[in-house]
Design an enzyme around this catalytic site. Structure first.
Site, short mmCIF file in Angstrom:
data_model
loop_
_atom_site.label_atom_id
_atom_site.label_comp_id
_atom_site.label_asym_id
_atom_site.label_seq_id
_atom_site.Cartn_x
_atom_site.Cartn_y
_atom_site.Cartn_z
N ALA A 1 8.07 3.54 2.56
CA ALA A 1 8.79 4.52 2.90
C ALA A 1 10.27 4.07 3.53
O ALA A 1 10.66 2.88 3.27
CB ALA A 1 8.04 5.11 4.28
N SER A 2 10.87 5.05 3.80
CA SER A 2 12.30 4.88 4.15
C SER A 2 12.60 3.89 5.29
O SER A 2 13.52 3.22 5.44
CB SER A 2 13.10 6.13 4.05
OG SER A 2 12.75 6.93 5.44
N LYS B 1 2.46 -2.92 9.00
CA LYS B 1 3.55 -2.13 8.88
C LYS B 1 4.53 -2.88 9.31
O LYS B 1 4.96 -3.17 10.48
CB LYS B 1 3.08 -0.88 9.49
CG LYS B 1 4.20 0.31 9.23
CD LYS B 1 3.75 1.31 10.05
CE LYS B 1 4.68 2.47 9.88
NZ LYS B 1 4.73 3.98 10.47
N ASP C 1 1.33 15.51 11.83
CA ASP C 1 1.33 15.68 10.44
C ASP C 1 -0.06 15.37 9.73
O ASP C 1 -0.29 14.61 8.94
CB ASP C 1 2.31 14.78 9.85
CG ASP C 1 2.84 14.92 8.42
OD1 ASP C 1 2.61 16.13 8.26
OD2 ASP C 1 3.39 14.24 7.78
N LEU D 1 0.95 -1.20 0.16
CA LEU D 1 -0.06 0.04 -0.04
C LEU D 1 0.80 1.35 -0.01
O LEU D 1 0.55 2.30 -0.46
CB LEU D 1 -0.92 0.00 1.32
CG LEU D 1 -1.67 -1.11 1.25
CD1 LEU D 1 -2.52 -1.15 2.65
CD2 LEU D 1 -2.93 -1.10 0.10
N GLY D 2 1.96 1.35 0.46
CA GLY D 2 2.98 2.31 0.61
C GLY D 2 4.48 1.62 1.00
O GLY D 2 4.48 0.66 1.82
N VAL E 1 4.16 -1.00 4.07
CA VAL E 1 2.72 -1.38 4.43
C VAL E 1 2.05 -2.24 3.46
O VAL E 1 1.98 -1.96 2.08
CB VAL E 1 1.75 -0.20 4.76
CG1 VAL E 1 0.40 -0.54 5.28
CG2 VAL E 1 2.29 0.87 5.86
N ALA F 1 9.58 1.90 6.60
CA ALA F 1 8.77 0.76 6.61
C ALA F 1 7.84 0.67 5.55
O ALA F 1 7.94 1.56 4.66
CB ALA F 1 7.68 0.75 8.02
#
Length: 594
Positions: free
Chosen positions: A169-170, A188, A323, A166-167, A174, A172
């Site tokens: 990132a640096s 995650k 955020d 789903l995503g 998901v 983790a």
């Protein structure tokens, strides 16, 4: 890297700007090379290094080998040299360099993007765009990471795991998954060895910060050690996924009574330090206004409820999403669902009270009240703060924001102005304040797409008035009165004690008075100088008057018709008068130069 330079004609024999820049670059490069050699020697001193919160060994230490440390230093130096940082970095080149340096520096850039008191706005705006999408882990790596976290086969936990993330990132990645019990969840997973990589980078950055601060002294542009320490604390929290799991639970408890706000439900029994399992949430992105309208949602209602709830998070709960950009907010079944609670902010009751007092002081155009609130906010010693200079700076802020209605007050700009001013005046504010200021600016951008003609502060003001019942106001004022009464009582008792001591010293002849006047370093010396000038002026006047009497009386001896005694008196009066005038002019010049 292109740079903007002004064309200047060098004077004859003087070094050109290019030569000066080249010399500075060579000096900086020599400093970096010296640091590299020093760190290399330190790394070779032992087989393993450890990093802890205070630089020493801790229970959850991360061991660093000398080989990987030296290799990483070499890799970092190559990237830094390629960007030629000693000749100046633009906001875009700084962002690209941090991305190349890896996850630790991306995180450092994200922290700096929230520190508007450290970097100019153009840099913070560019750093806020630091990428979160990176090359995803393959399926085998994901499954291996999951197996390492559980003491039982993952087939007994997950019925299926989607191959497509789903995503990514640096830190983790998901994935959508289904538990053996049938629930759809989002898993995650922390990237393997990301803790070791980030801990190694922070250890190197800490060494560089200590070494650089020796040369920068107290005049450095930013507090490198403070940034590294904040990065270390953020690293500990963001790489410990149990913190995020607890944040999900706390956020759900705080908003249990709110029918229109929610967040994913965590599965504590399946959460570990490197894995978070939570409900899978699929909704409409809050910035997809066309789809929201098509689904029958009222954009104004969504924006109003979002800002109202965020006010509750800040001022009532003291635990807020740090955020709130559109990517972390979706609409599901009439609810605003917050995603990614990896970064959360906290405000203590003391901080919330101080912030309320500061905003009220601005509304009343009360600079002393604003100064008191700011001093209460400070986490550093404020005994050396120049109060007169602080009040002058606050007068300027009050002039900018205090004359407007509370509904027109730009809280984000107001906090940013306060943060910049506080740093200039030597007041250290907690990082939660800078985080809150950045969060409010982000929220304003999110709400503006939903309520283009409404200020977020109007909603905050309406929330405060709606929740400010007579009983609540009485309780708040009673608490404030009690605190002020206690402070006043202690002040009176202290004054009485000091007065008694002064009387005892006076009766024993031991009392001394220290005189301190604003605008003078040594008041007694100034008074002595004034007395000397007055004395000399009296003498000059006396000599002039006496010489005039001698002249008109024609007292002997007389030369060329002028009494000698009178002539000498006039001459002495003239010399002393000139001396007094010159001394006064010289003192005035000295005071102007201060």
């Amino acid at each position: 890297m292109a740079q903007d330079r002004e064309d200047e004609q060098p004077t004859e024999g003087a070094p050109t700007p290019e030569e000066v820049s080249a010399r500075a670059a060579r000096s900086a490069q020599e400093l970096l090379d010296a640091w590299y050699e020093r760190v290399s020697r330190e790394s070779l001193a032992g087989e393993r290094q450890t990093i802890g919160l205070f630089g020493g060994r801790s229970d959850d230490e991360v061991a660093l080998t000398r080989g990987t440390r030296l290799a990483r230093i070499g890799e970092m130096l190559q990237i830094v040299r390629r960007y030629d940082i000693f000749h100046g970095l633009t906001p875009k080149s700084l962002r690209r360099m941090l991305e190349e340096l890896g996850p630790t520096f991306v995180k450092a850039g994200q922290i700096l993007s929230m520190r508007s008191e450290i970097l100019p706005e153009s840099f913070t705006r560019e750093l806020s765009r630091l990428r979160t999408a990176v090359e995803p882990m393959d399926r085998d790596t994901v499954l291996a990471a999951l197996r390492a976290e559980y003491d039982r086969p993952i087939e007994e936990i997950f019925d299926a795991i989607d191959d497509c993330p789903l995503g990514s990132a640096s830190v983790a990645q998901v994935h959508k998954a289904r538990l053996v019990t049938g629930e759809l969840v989002a898993v995650k997973i922390q990237r393997p060895h990301v803790q070791e990589i980030m801990a190694q980078d922070i250890s190197i950055m800490r060494s560089l910060a200590r070494y650089a601060m020796r040369f920068m002294g107290d005049e450095q542009f930013l507090d490198l050690q403070s940034v590294v320490d904040e990065l270390w604390q953020s690293f500990r929290e963001e790489t410990d996924f149990l913190v995020e799991a607890r944040s999900l639970e706390e956020f759900r408890r705080n908003n249990a009574g709110c029918a229109f706000v929610d967040c994913p439900k965590p599965y504590p029994s399946l959460c570990t330090k490197h894995v978070v399992v939570m409900d899978y949430v699929e909704g409409i992105a809050i910035n997809d206004t066309a789809r929201l309208v098509a689904e029958g949602y009222d954009l104004r209602e969504i924006g109003t409820k979002l800002a109202d709830n965020y006010t509750t998070q800040m001022l009532d709960d003291g635990f807020f999403h740090a955020d709130p950009h559109p990517g972390n907010l979706v609409i599901v079944d009439g609810k605003i669902v917050y995603l990614d609670l990896g970064i959360m902010g906290r405000l203590s009751s003391h901080d919330r009270s101080a912030m309320s007092d500061m905003v009220s002081a601005v509304a009343r155009c009360d600079s002393p009240g604003l100064a008191d609130g700011l001093m209460r906010f400070s986490v550093s010693d404020t005994s050396e703060v120049d109060k007169a200079h602080l009040l002058a700076d606050l007068d300027a802020i009050v002039a900018d924001y205090g004359l407007a209605d509370l509904s027109d007050l730009d809280v984000g700009a107001f906090l940013n102005s306060l943060i910049s001013m506080a740093q200039k005046d030597g007041i250290e504010l907690p990082s939660s304040v800078t985080m809150l200021a950045r969060s409010l600016v982000t929220l304003e951008g999110t709400v503006h797409a939903l309520l283009p003609d409404t200020s977020i502060v109007e909603i905050i003001d309406a929330h405060l008035r709606a929740h400010g019942s007579v009983g609540e106001l009485a309780r708040r004022e009673s608490g404030r009165l009690a605190r002020e009464s206690v402070a006043a009582t202690h002040g009176l008792l202290s004054a009485a004690s000091d007065a008694g001591l002064a009387m005892r010293m006076l009766t024993r002849g031991q009392l001394r008075v220290n005189l301190d006047l604003a605008g003078t370093a040594d008041p007694l010396e100034d008074l002595s100088r004034i007395a000397n000038r007055l004395t000399m002026s009296v003498i000059v006047a006396g000599l002039f008057i006496g010489s005039s009497v001698v002249y008109y009386a024609r007292i002997q001896p007389v030369i060329f018709g002028i009494p000698i005694i009178g002539f000498l008196g006039y001459l002495a009066a003239f010399v002393l008068g000139v001396w007094v005038a010159v001394d006064i002019i010289r003192e005035n010049h000295r005071r102007r130069r201060r």
